[in-house]
Scaffold this active site. Structure first.
Site, PDB file in Angstrom:
ATOM      1  N   GLY A 234      61.515  -5.384  33.694  1.00  0.00           N
ATOM      2  CA  GLY A 234      61.761  -6.701  34.305  1.00  0.00           C
ATOM      3  C   GLY A 234      63.216  -6.879  34.704  1.00  0.00           C
TER       4      GLY A 234
ATOM      5  N   ARG B 128      65.740  -9.117  38.208  1.00  0.00           N
ATOM      6  CA  ARG B 128      66.581 -10.320  38.240  1.00  0.00           C
ATOM      7  C   ARG B 128      66.804 -10.812  36.803  1.00  0.00           C
ATOM      8  NH1 ARG B 128      62.497 -15.285  40.070  1.00  0.00           N
ATOM      9  NH2 ARG B 128      61.861 -15.723  37.935  1.00  0.00           N
TER      10      ARG B 128
ATOM     11  N   ASP C 272      54.364  -2.505  36.446  1.00  0.00           N
ATOM     12  CA  ASP C 272      53.822  -3.711  35.839  1.00  0.00           C
ATOM     13  C   ASP C 272      53.544  -3.362  34.382  1.00  0.00           C
ATOM     14  OD1 ASP C 272      52.198  -5.710  34.848  1.00  0.00           O
ATOM     15  OD2 ASP C 272      51.001  -5.903  36.672  1.00  0.00           O
ATOM     16  N   VAL C 273      54.264  -4.014  33.471  1.00  0.00           N
ATOM     17  CA  VAL C 273      54.166  -3.625  32.058  1.00  0.00           C
ATOM     18  C   VAL C 273      52.810  -3.942  31.437  1.00  0.00           C
ATOM     19  CG1 VAL C 273      56.663  -3.755  31.605  1.00  0.00           C
ATOM     20  CG2 VAL C 273      55.214  -5.776  31.191  1.00  0.00           C
TER      21      VAL C 273
ATOM     22  N   ASN D 191      62.199  -6.286  28.200  1.00  0.00           N
ATOM     23  CA  ASN D 191      62.696  -7.597  28.637  1.00  0.00           C
ATOM     24  C   ASN D 191      61.692  -8.385  29.484  1.00  0.00           C
ATOM     25  OD1 ASN D 191      64.949  -9.554  29.715  1.00  0.00           O
ATOM     26  ND2 ASN D 191      64.050  -8.599  31.532  1.00  0.00           N
TER      27      ASN D 191
ATOM     28  N   TYR E 291      53.399 -18.964  24.986  1.00  0.00           N
ATOM     29  CA  TYR E 291      54.699 -18.277  24.983  1.00  0.00           C
ATOM     30  C   TYR E 291      55.202 -18.074  23.545  1.00  0.00           C
ATOM     31  CZ  TYR E 291      59.559 -17.394  26.493  1.00  0.00           C
ATOM     32  OH  TYR E 291      60.801 -16.858  26.723  1.00  0.00           O
TER      33      TYR E 291
ATOM     34  N   ALA F 121      53.438 -17.947  20.817  1.00  0.00           N
ATOM     35  CA  ALA F 121      52.598 -16.944  20.131  1.00  0.00           C
ATOM     36  C   ALA F 121      53.012 -15.540  20.558  1.00  0.00           C
ATOM     37  CB  ALA F 121      51.125 -17.198  20.454  1.00  0.00           C
TER      38      ALA F 121
ATOM     39  N   LYS G  31      55.968 -14.534  21.687  1.00  0.00           N
ATOM     40  CA  LYS G  31      57.311 -14.174  21.228  1.00  0.00           C
ATOM     41  C   LYS G  31      57.368 -14.018  19.703  1.00  0.00           C
ATOM     42  CE  LYS G  31      59.349 -13.973  25.264  1.00  0.00           C
ATOM     43  NZ  LYS G  31      59.828 -12.672  25.773  1.00  0.00           N
TER      44      LYS G  31
ATOM     45  N   ILE H 139      68.775 -20.108  28.202  1.00  0.00           N
ATOM     46  CA  ILE H 139      69.650 -19.290  29.045  1.00  0.00           C
ATOM     47  C   ILE H 139      69.405 -19.684  30.506  1.00  0.00           C
ATOM     48  CG2 ILE H 139      70.327 -16.923  29.657  1.00  0.00           C
ATOM     49  CD1 ILE H 139      70.615 -17.499  26.622  1.00  0.00           C
TER      50      ILE H 139
HETATM   51  P1  NDP Z   1      63.155 -14.064  34.947  1.00  0.00           P
HETATM   52  O1  NDP Z   1      61.824 -14.641  35.358  1.00  0.00           O
HETATM   53  O2  NDP Z   1      64.380 -14.526  35.647  1.00  0.00           O
HETATM   54  O3  NDP Z   1      63.102 -12.453  35.055  1.00  0.00           O
HETATM   55  C1  NDP Z   1      62.043 -11.720  34.510  1.00  0.00           C
HETATM   56  C2  NDP Z   1      61.717 -10.546  35.414  1.00  0.00           C
HETATM   57  O4  NDP Z   1      60.584  -9.833  34.861  1.00  0.00           O
HETATM   58  C3  NDP Z   1      61.287 -11.003  36.823  1.00  0.00           C
HETATM   59  O5  NDP Z   1      61.799 -10.136  37.808  1.00  0.00           O
HETATM   60  C4  NDP Z   1      59.771 -10.906  36.730  1.00  0.00           C
HETATM   61  O6  NDP Z   1      59.117 -10.816  37.969  1.00  0.00           O
HETATM   62  C5  NDP Z   1      59.620  -9.655  35.884  1.00  0.00           C
HETATM   63  N1  NDP Z   1      58.270  -9.501  35.362  1.00  0.00           N
HETATM   64  C6  NDP Z   1      57.388 -10.478  35.030  1.00  0.00           C
HETATM   65  N2  NDP Z   1      56.226  -9.941  34.647  1.00  0.00           N
HETATM   66  C7  NDP Z   1      56.370  -8.598  34.733  1.00  0.00           C
HETATM   67  C8  NDP Z   1      55.495  -7.500  34.498  1.00  0.00           C
HETATM   68  N3  NDP Z   1      54.217  -7.680  34.110  1.00  0.00           N
HETATM   69  N4  NDP Z   1      55.963  -6.254  34.673  1.00  0.00           N
HETATM   70  C9  NDP Z   1      57.233  -6.049  35.081  1.00  0.00           C
HETATM   71  N5  NDP Z   1      58.092  -7.040  35.366  1.00  0.00           N
HETATM   72  C10 NDP Z   1      57.665  -8.311  35.183  1.00  0.00           C
HETATM   73  O7  NDP Z   1      63.270 -14.318  33.380  1.00  0.00           O
HETATM   74  P2  NDP Z   1      64.557 -14.310  32.395  1.00  0.00           P
HETATM   75  O8  NDP Z   1      65.540 -13.341  32.871  1.00  0.00           O
HETATM   76  O9  NDP Z   1      64.950 -15.706  32.144  1.00  0.00           O
HETATM   77  O10 NDP Z   1      63.869 -13.777  31.051  1.00  0.00           O
HETATM   78  C11 NDP Z   1      63.939 -12.420  30.630  1.00  0.00           C
HETATM   79  C12 NDP Z   1      63.362 -12.330  29.233  1.00  0.00           C
HETATM   80  O11 NDP Z   1      64.081 -13.200  28.362  1.00  0.00           O
HETATM   81  C13 NDP Z   1      61.899 -12.760  29.153  1.00  0.00           C
HETATM   82  O12 NDP Z   1      61.219 -11.952  28.215  1.00  0.00           O
HETATM   83  C14 NDP Z   1      61.999 -14.177  28.631  1.00  0.00           C
HETATM   84  O13 NDP Z   1      60.840 -14.590  27.969  1.00  0.00           O
HETATM   85  C15 NDP Z   1      63.185 -14.052  27.694  1.00  0.00           C
HETATM   86  N6  NDP Z   1      63.835 -15.315  27.375  1.00  0.00           N
HETATM   87  C16 NDP Z   1      64.424 -16.069  28.376  1.00  0.00           C
HETATM   88  C17 NDP Z   1      65.036 -17.267  28.052  1.00  0.00           C
HETATM   89  C18 NDP Z   1      65.681 -18.142  29.069  1.00  0.00           C
HETATM   90  O14 NDP Z   1      66.107 -19.248  28.690  1.00  0.00           O
HETATM   91  N7  NDP Z   1      65.795 -17.740  30.323  1.00  0.00           N
HETATM   92  C19 NDP Z   1      65.062 -17.751  26.656  1.00  0.00           C
HETATM   93  C20 NDP Z   1      64.420 -16.883  25.719  1.00  0.00           C
HETATM   94  C21 NDP Z   1      63.845 -15.704  26.070  1.00  0.00           C
HETATM   95  P3  NDP Z   1      58.632 -12.227  38.680  1.00  0.00           P
HETATM   96  O15 NDP Z   1      59.897 -12.896  39.149  1.00  0.00           O
HETATM   97  O16 NDP Z   1      57.747 -11.791  39.805  1.00  0.00           O
HETATM   98  O17 NDP Z   1      57.910 -13.001  37.618  1.00  0.00           O
END
Ligand code: NDP
Length: 248
Positions: free
Chosen positions: A14, A17, A64-65, A91, A156, A158, A160, A189
């Protein structure tokens, strides 16, 4: 604390971005060969362009994970390219927020499949290589919501919380092979994931943060760097919160 990751191969799922992208850049800046991976082809292409411009060592591979065949192919490609894989950052994650009474099974399944099953699939696929090497660091991105829960985020939370239990179990299983497994639990964040929250929800979140600001992706990346470095060789099975003191 200056850290270098020369000769290290780092996979960040992921990483098109958000937090994943910042983690990927932070390792690349410090000399690592980074595998950028995302299922969003547009984000992956953007990240790829930036990495090319900065002359980083990297591979960009779509994955796709939630799809076991794609995950297995990704790991095979990494190992056949580099011959080793040292650091894995699970991530990729999504939210599908709504109250339990309104939650559709598809919303439940999408979040569990991405955030929990995805971590399982990637970790299982890399573990053979890490065990063979007798060396490796796995870092799973959980969330403080997996610790304290949240209205409208039962799916979410559950997923995490599941990541935390998974992290501790795999840390025990792989410890004798010199592979550490830890989790990071970010709080609020500022990324595109949280950008969609309404202003009132953001204000409420800020009042709950003793350090009085939202975190940024670099705050999370800094902890990933630490956990992946030799400074953290004696740390496994831990959950490190990066939340400005929100949960203590
Ligand atoms: P973003 O949505 O900005 O980035 C996540 C990236 O992962 C996106 O590019 C997304 O694609 C991609 N993605 C989603 N599903 C899949 C998949 N099945 N396979 C591969 N890639 C995938 O999220 P954040 O950067 O904010 O979050 C990153 C991690 O941090 C996540 O696990 C989130 O739960 C965790 N987190 C974030 C917090 C926050 O406040 N931002 C707080 C706590 C935890 P697409 O854009 O198409 O969905």
């Amino acid at each position: 604390m200056e850290m270098t990751f020369l000769d290290k191969v780092v996979l960040v799922t992921g990483s098109g971005r958000g937090i994943g992208r910042t983690i990927a850049e932070s390792f690349a800046e410090r000399g690592a060969s980074v595998v950028l991976s995302d299922y969003n082809s547009e984000s992956l292409a953007n990240a790829k362009q930036v990495f090319q411009e900065k002359n980083y060592r990297f591979l960009a591979l779509p994955c796709d994970v939630t799809q076991e065949d794609q995950v297995n192919r990704l790991i095979e490609q990494i190992v056949s390219t580099y011959d080793h894989l040292d650091i894995v950052i699970n991530n990729a994650g999504i939210t599908r927020d709504t109250l339990l009474m309104r939650m559709k099974t598809e919303q439940w399944d999408a979040v569990i499949n991405t955030n929990l099953k995805g971590v399982f699939l990637v970790t299982k696929a890399v573990s053979k290589q890490l065990i063979k090497q007798r060396l490796g660091k796995i870092i799973n991105v959980s969330s403080v919501i997996g610790i304290i829960g949240n209205t409208g985020q039962s799916n979410y939370a559950a997923s995490k919380a599941g990541v935390i239990g998974f992290t501790k179990s795999v840390a025990r299983e792989l410890a004798s092979r010199n592979v550490t497994v830890n989790a990071i639990a970010p709080g609020y964040i500022a990324t595109e994931m949280t950008h969609v929250l309404d202003e009132k929800a953001k204000e409420v979140l800020l009042t709950a943060i003793p350090l009085k600001r939202a975190g940024n992706s670099q705050d999370v990346a800094n902890v990933a760097l630490f956990l992946a470095s030799p400074f953290a060789d004696y740390i496994t099975g831990q959950v490190i919160r990066v939340d400005g003191g929100m949960v203590m």
